[in-house]
Design an enzyme around this catalytic site. Structure first.
Site, PDB file in Angstrom:
ATOM      1  N   HIS A  49      10.546  28.954 -14.168  1.00  0.00           N
ATOM      2  CA  HIS A  49      10.380  29.932 -15.240  1.00  0.00           C
ATOM      3  C   HIS A  49       9.344  29.431 -16.248  1.00  0.00           C
ATOM      4  CE1 HIS A  49      13.597  27.318 -17.057  1.00  0.00           C
ATOM      5  NE2 HIS A  49      12.764  27.400 -18.067  1.00  0.00           N
TER       6      HIS A  49
HETATM    7  P1  TYD Z   1      18.133  27.479 -16.916  1.00  0.00           P
HETATM    8  O1  TYD Z   1      17.316  27.488 -18.158  1.00  0.00           O
HETATM    9  O2  TYD Z   1      17.806  28.481 -15.856  1.00  0.00           O
HETATM   10  O3  TYD Z   1      18.121  26.020 -16.273  1.00  0.00           O
HETATM   11  P2  TYD Z   1      16.925  25.203 -15.579  1.00  0.00           P
HETATM   12  O4  TYD Z   1      15.687  25.520 -16.316  1.00  0.00           O
HETATM   13  O5  TYD Z   1      17.336  23.782 -15.684  1.00  0.00           O
HETATM   14  O6  TYD Z   1      16.824  25.625 -14.137  1.00  0.00           O
HETATM   15  O7  TYD Z   1      19.646  27.614 -17.343  1.00  0.00           O
HETATM   16  C1  TYD Z   1      20.712  27.439 -16.428  1.00  0.00           C
HETATM   17  C2  TYD Z   1      21.928  28.167 -16.985  1.00  0.00           C
HETATM   18  O8  TYD Z   1      22.363  27.595 -18.214  1.00  0.00           O
HETATM   19  C3  TYD Z   1      21.655  29.631 -17.254  1.00  0.00           C
HETATM   20  O9  TYD Z   1      22.826  30.345 -16.883  1.00  0.00           O
HETATM   21  C4  TYD Z   1      21.478  29.702 -18.741  1.00  0.00           C
HETATM   22  C5  TYD Z   1      22.329  28.575 -19.258  1.00  0.00           C
HETATM   23  N1  TYD Z   1      21.767  27.934 -20.470  1.00  0.00           N
HETATM   24  C6  TYD Z   1      22.439  28.065 -21.670  1.00  0.00           C
HETATM   25  O10 TYD Z   1      23.495  28.706 -21.779  1.00  0.00           O
HETATM   26  N2  TYD Z   1      21.922  27.460 -22.783  1.00  0.00           N
HETATM   27  C7  TYD Z   1      20.774  26.743 -22.732  1.00  0.00           C
HETATM   28  O11 TYD Z   1      20.337  26.202 -23.768  1.00  0.00           O
HETATM   29  C8  TYD Z   1      20.074  26.635 -21.476  1.00  0.00           C
HETATM   30  C9  TYD Z   1      18.789  25.868 -21.380  1.00  0.00           C
HETATM   31  C10 TYD Z   1      20.611  27.242 -20.381  1.00  0.00           C
END
Ligand code: TYD
Length: 140
Positions: free
Chosen positions: A54
């Protein structure tokens, strides 16, 4: 909409002596050029996993592997660069419209992220083609 894009590697200063090492990070000082609104960390990753996939519209982040190592892949829409975070004094600053992946997590790796905003799903771009399309809207 005007987007920003910035990637910078940073060496954090260490307060160390024979008893151990200490690194302090403070909002708007030295290497953290924003108010820290959120801290999260990624750990216990599945071997071989690739996370991220992303970009963010506005978010500013400082990434540090406080334990172990991982690779951050940053793509600004023109070129992809890989950064290895493998020591607690190495940090990567990433701002705005950079597509990022995180991979090569070592066993026991902990990736800590300081962020300039509270969690907001509306700041995410999770479709690479939308990312490229939005980049065309950057006004120089
Ligand atoms: P995501 O940002 O997609 O993780 P990565 O970039 O490591 O692949 O987030 C994973 C999950 O965690 C998603 O369901 C959103 C949640 N999340 C939160 O609730 N708070 C946060 O600060 C972050 C970064 C993610």
């Amino acid at each position: 909409m005007k987007y920003s894009q910035k990637i910078e590697t940073l060496k954090l200063s260490v307060n160390g002596d024979e008893t151990g090492q200490l690194i302090a990070l403070e909002s708007n000082k030295a290497v953290v050029p924003f108010d820290i609104k959120r801290v999260y960390y990624i750990y216990d990753t599945t071997p071989g996993t690739v996370r991220g996939h992303h970009a963010h519209k506005k978010l500013k982040q400082l990434l540090v592997a406080t334990s172990g190592s991982c690779t951050i892949v940053c793509d600004d829409g023109k070129e992809k660069r890989e950064f290895i975070l493998d020591w607690p004094n190495k940090a990567l600053y990433v701002e705005g419209m950079i597509w990022r992946d995180m991979k090569n997590f070592s066993k026991g790796a902990v990736l800590m992220v300081l962020a300039s905003e509270y969690y907001d799903e509306n700041d995410y771009i999770r479709d690479y083609n939308v990312f490229l399309k939005e980049l065309k809207n950057i006004k120089k």
